[in-house]
Design a protein around this motif. Structure first.
Motif, mmCIF file in Angstrom:
data_model
loop_
_atom_site.group_PDB
_atom_site.id
_atom_site.type_symbol
_atom_site.label_atom_id
_atom_site.label_comp_id
_atom_site.label_asym_id
_atom_site.label_seq_id
_atom_site.Cartn_x
_atom_site.Cartn_y
_atom_site.Cartn_z
ATOM 1 N N ALA A 147 0.850 -1.199 0.000
ATOM 2 C CA ALA A 147 0.000 0.000 0.000
ATOM 3 C C ALA A 147 0.879 1.240 0.000
ATOM 4 O O ALA A 147 0.947 1.993 0.972
ATOM 5 C CB ALA A 147 -0.930 -0.004 1.212
ATOM 6 N N MET A 148 1.565 1.469 -1.109
ATOM 7 C CA MET A 148 2.493 2.593 -1.244
ATOM 8 C C MET A 148 2.090 3.444 -2.443
ATOM 9 O O MET A 148 1.683 2.926 -3.487
ATOM 10 C CB MET A 148 3.921 2.086 -1.424
ATOM 11 C CG MET A 148 4.447 1.264 -0.255
ATOM 12 S SD MET A 148 4.635 2.242 1.263
ATOM 13 C CE MET A 148 5.994 3.322 0.803
ATOM 14 N N ASP A 149 2.196 4.752 -2.284
ATOM 15 C CA ASP A 149 1.910 5.688 -3.372
ATOM 16 C C ASP A 149 3.242 6.087 -4.006
ATOM 17 O O ASP A 149 4.020 6.836 -3.418
ATOM 18 C CB ASP A 149 1.174 6.917 -2.841
ATOM 19 C CG ASP A 149 0.592 7.766 -3.966
ATOM 20 O OD1 ASP A 149 1.315 8.015 -4.938
ATOM 21 O OD2 ASP A 149 -0.577 8.164 -3.868
ATOM 22 N N ILE A 150 3.503 5.567 -5.189
ATOM 23 C CA ILE A 150 4.760 5.846 -5.884
ATOM 24 C C ILE A 150 4.507 6.927 -6.927
ATOM 25 O O ILE A 150 3.623 6.773 -7.785
ATOM 26 C CB ILE A 150 5.299 4.570 -6.564
ATOM 27 C CG1 ILE A 150 5.539 3.486 -5.501
ATOM 28 C CG2 ILE A 150 6.585 4.866 -7.329
ATOM 29 C CD1 ILE A 150 5.924 2.151 -6.061
ATOM 30 N N PRO A 151 5.243 8.058 -6.879
ATOM 31 C CA PRO A 151 5.019 9.158 -7.837
ATOM 32 C C PRO A 151 5.455 8.784 -9.241
ATOM 33 O O PRO A 151 6.624 8.895 -9.597
ATOM 34 C CB PRO A 151 5.867 10.300 -7.259
ATOM 35 C CG PRO A 151 6.934 9.623 -6.466
ATOM 36 C CD PRO A 151 6.312 8.377 -5.915
ATOM 37 N N LYS A 152 4.487 8.341 -10.053
ATOM 38 C CA LYS A 152 4.795 7.890 -11.406
ATOM 39 C C LYS A 152 4.520 8.958 -12.464
ATOM 40 O O LYS A 152 4.874 8.777 -13.624
ATOM 41 C CB LYS A 152 3.957 6.641 -11.728
ATOM 42 C CG LYS A 152 4.223 5.451 -10.813
ATOM 43 C CD LYS A 152 3.310 4.283 -11.164
ATOM 44 C CE LYS A 152 3.558 3.097 -10.247
ATOM 45 N NZ LYS A 152 2.637 1.961 -10.538
#
Length: 361
Positions: free
Chosen positions: A35-40
């Protein structure tokens, strides 16, 4: 329920304490479950992977607060079931990136289950009279489901900056709860105090620079909970509390949602298409950093909250004045684009720094 000081503040403090205690666990477990928000892309304003499992703390605070202080009240159990379902839907979205249409269908199911269990706007059914109960029931279902889904998505869409959704949800819940209290509707008052407590308990970890995001699990839950609590224990005489007051208090996210839909329809895009033209993004483009942009939107929400309280007291002239102030404030910020510039990561480049850069070239 008597509406005493203990009845009001004990749920608020309990849900807040639970959220404070559970958030560190959410931060710890988020990377372990993905549950990680990776800045793509450039739509995001953070530059490093962030946990987005903070909805767990908000969910725990709301459920514990309601279970301890209000589960025996009419409508609370259907609201708790709906909150649980919408939270699960949000978690699945955080982990699997559910398509917008699937998410909308899931929201309709959550709202429909709550309605079937008794969570509804009774004024709609009663309005058509005893001889038209079938039509009234259908209209009640449509309006209740639309209300729950609309507020759920309004709060969800405004969750774009550190602390923004949690703070606005807390301000909105406190204002709606206060209006319900002064009109003698103590069940929605307790519900709103629980929601506000959970949001504020999570906020210290979420305010810029955030240690964790709430994710869709948290933002959808806050929107659904506010919408559900606002229609608890209502009767025909309280119709103004049911619809008008929450709509005024949540004017900022509702306006942002309407503009997003209109913008995407004009461009012939899906209304679920993400972009970086929400109100908070535009405020940052005007030169405000994350903290200042969020605090500014807190202030506007506070003005709208005071306006809602006055409206409930039939102080229409005062409401018009406050509405004018809010509109002018937003207008000034959004039209002042020459003072500062901001890049996609949220860094401000001040006028003095730009001039120094030009001189050094």
């Amino acid at each position: 329920m008597t509406g005493t000081s203990f009845d009001l503040w004990a749920p608020f403090l309990t849900s807040g304490l639970v959220a404070v205690l559970v958030t560190p666990f959410a931060i710890w477990i988020a990377p372990k479950i993905g549950a990680m928000d990776i800045p793509k892309d450039n739509r995001r304003v953070h530059s490093k992977p962030m946990p987005r499992f903070g909805g767990l703390a908000i969910f725990a605070g709301i459920i514990v607060g309601l279970a301890v202080f209000a589960c025996q009240e009419p409508g609370i159990v259907p609201a708790m079931v709906g909150c649980t379902m919408i939270y699960i839907l949000g978690v699945v979205d955080d982990l699997k990136n559910v398509r917008p249409l699937v998410k909308l269908i899931g929201q309709i199911v959550c709202a429909s289950v709550s309605f079937a269990m008794g969570l509804r706007i009774p004024y709609i059914t009663n309005y058509f009279g005893e001889g038209n109960m079938v039509f009234g029931e259908i209209a009640c279902y449509v309006m209740t489901v639309l209300w729950l889904i609309a507020i759920t998505n309004a709060v969800n869409l405004i969750d774009g900056l550190d602390g923004l959704a949690a703070g606005i949800a807390a301000i909105s819940a406190l204002c709606i709860g206060f209006v319900a209290f002064i009109h003698g509707h103590y069940v929605p008052t307790i519900g709103m105090m629980v929601v506000a407590g959970a949001a504020l308990g999570f906020l210290p970890y979420n305010f810029h620079p955030a240690k964790i995001f709430m994710g869709d699990g948290g933002s959808q839950l806050l929107g659904f909970a506010i919408a559900a609590m606002s229609i608890l224990g209502t009767v025909k005489s309280a119709a103004v509390v049911v619809v008008a007051i929450p709509a005024i208090v949540l004017g900022l996210p509702i306006f942002d949602t309407i503009m997003a839909i209109v913008r995407r329809l004009i461009r012939r895009q899906s209304i679920g298409t993400a972009d970086k033209e929400h109100l908070h993004h535009r405020i940052m483009k005007a030169g405000f950093g994350q903290r200042r942009a969020v605090l500014l939107m807190y202030c506007i929400s506070g003005i709208l909250g005071i306006m809602a309280v006055m409206y409930s007291r039939n102080l229409i002239i005062e409401c018009i004045g406050l509405a004018g102030i809010a509109v002018i404030l937003v207008g000034v910020v959004l039209t002042d684009t020459g003072n500062n510039k901001v890049n996609v990561r949220g860094r401000r480049l001040g006028r003095e720094e730009r001039e120094n850069t030009k001189r050094n070239r």
